[in-house]
Design an enzyme around this catalytic site. Structure first.
Site, PDB file in Angstrom:
ATOM      1  N   GLU A  13       0.837  -1.127   0.068  1.00  0.00           N
ATOM      2  CA  GLU A  13       0.123  -0.025   0.082  1.00  0.00           C
ATOM      3  C   GLU A  13       0.779   1.392  -0.042  1.00  0.00           C
ATOM      4  O   GLU A  13       1.940   1.212   0.318  1.00  0.00           O
ATOM      5  CB  GLU A  13      -0.817  -0.048   1.199  1.00  0.00           C
ATOM      6  CG  GLU A  13      -2.040   1.150   1.477  1.00  0.00           C
ATOM      7  CD  GLU A  13      -2.840   0.989   2.498  1.00  0.00           C
ATOM      8  OE1 GLU A  13      -3.816   1.678   2.431  1.00  0.00           O
ATOM      9  OE2 GLU A  13      -2.297   0.792   3.475  1.00  0.00           O
ATOM     10  N   LYS A  70     -10.311   0.444  -1.593  1.00  0.00           N
ATOM     11  CA  LYS A  70     -10.374   0.061  -0.192  1.00  0.00           C
ATOM     12  C   LYS A  70     -11.619   0.381   0.654  1.00  0.00           C
ATOM     13  O   LYS A  70     -12.001   1.592   0.527  1.00  0.00           O
ATOM     14  CB  LYS A  70      -9.147   0.718   0.634  1.00  0.00           C
ATOM     15  CG  LYS A  70      -8.957   0.107   2.007  1.00  0.00           C
ATOM     16  CD  LYS A  70      -7.662   0.962   2.480  1.00  0.00           C
ATOM     17  CE  LYS A  70      -7.286   0.825   3.871  1.00  0.00           C
ATOM     18  NZ  LYS A  70      -6.179   1.690   4.495  1.00  0.00           N
ATOM     19  N   CYS A 124      -4.492  -3.750   3.568  1.00  0.00           N
ATOM     20  CA  CYS A 124      -4.208  -3.329   4.986  1.00  0.00           C
ATOM     21  C   CYS A 124      -5.248  -3.407   5.917  1.00  0.00           C
ATOM     22  O   CYS A 124      -5.518  -4.651   6.409  1.00  0.00           O
ATOM     23  CB  CYS A 124      -3.748  -1.825   4.701  1.00  0.00           C
ATOM     24  SG  CYS A 124      -2.812  -1.445   6.321  1.00  0.00           S
TER      25      CYS A 124
END
Length: 275
Positions: A45, A116, A159
């Site tokens: 990321e 995300k 993440c």
């Protein structure tokens, strides 16, 4: 028909607010991983930029195109499948971006994009505060599973997603054999949670995990944990990149995956749907 085994690499970087330097550092690690025989390479990321939100918002329109083109160029140049683990894409309001992961095939074709959905809004005991929602917009669709030609079925995430196991049940339910979890995990939470969360996602889903990560300081207040990993479906850590820039490289063996899923068929034993 997919090969039964191949090498995968989880690249580890210390990205900064200088995109050109970040692209150069990323290519160096891609080149090294490809020379070692890796056919699937994950970048962490924020591989293209880590810095203040104001700068990210200002450069996002150009950077989004640059980051995507970089991934396409790298995939073609090194004849590998690449995941760019997260780069900013303008929402259009001038105040927010999406955080987008993009998977690119050897021929430069974009196989999947994922914005995300889980944003890190947390006050940590060490005094650090993170408010991703102040300048990021969550994605509106679940992440995809991609049948990567010649390799395996890949599920994409980013993440903070790793703390939401239901997301990985979705991915495995859609056929994922390998879960990609690119991250910029904080040093404070990473020391206690990073490895155990990755192993849990591998074990409970009997799937490989490829987790590229940021490491060290971006030059500001943020320190990232590092320890990019490749983990097998039994939860065994096959490779750990430590805390330096580099890569964790290990084999993904689909026959091994099939054996573990046969020996530990917990995915077939789920009963929550009957209640």
């Amino acid at each position: 028909m997919a090969v039964r085994d191949f090498l995968a690499a989880a690249v580890q970087l210390t990205s900064t607010s200088d995109p050109e330097a970040n692209f150069s550092a990323a290519e160096e690690q891609i080149d090294l991983a490809a020379r070692r025989g890796a056919e699937l390479i994950g970048l962490p990321e924020n591989f293209a930029f880590i810095g203040e939100p104001e700068q990210r918002l200002a450069i996002a329109p150009a950077l989004a195109d640059q980051a995507s083109q970089f991934l396409i160029t790298m995939a073609r140049r090194y004849q590998v499948v690449i995941l760019g683990g997260g780069f900013p894409v303008p929402v259009g309001d001038g105040a927010h971006t999406w955080q987008r992961a993009q998977l690119v095939g050897r021929d430069g074709q974009i196989l999947a994009s994922y914005d995300k959905i889980h944003l890190f809004d947390v006050d940590l005991p060490d005094g650090s505060s993170y408010r991703e929602s102040s300048s990021f917009t969550p994605g509106s669709t679940l992440p995809p599973v991609v049948d990567v030609p010649g390799l395996c079925r890949v599920g994409v995430s980013i993440c903070y997603d790793v703390r939401f196991p239901e997301l990985y049940r979705h991915l495995v339910g859609a056929g994922a054999e390998l879960l990609m979890i690119p991250a910029a995990f904080t040093a404070f939470t990473g020391k206690d949670h990073w490895q155990v969360l990755l192993q849990a996602r591998a074990i409970e889903n009997t799937a490989y995990v490829l987790a590229p990560a940021q490491t060290g300081s971006d030059g500001g207040r943020r320190f990232s944990h590092g320890h990019s990993m490749v983990i097998d479906p039994w939860g065994t850590v096959l490779a750990d990149a430590g805390v330096s820039q580099g890569a964790a490289v290990a084999p993904v063996d689909l026959d091994h995956l099939a054996r573990i899923r046969s020996q530990m068929p917990c995915l077939q034993h789920r009963r929550t749907t009957v209640f």
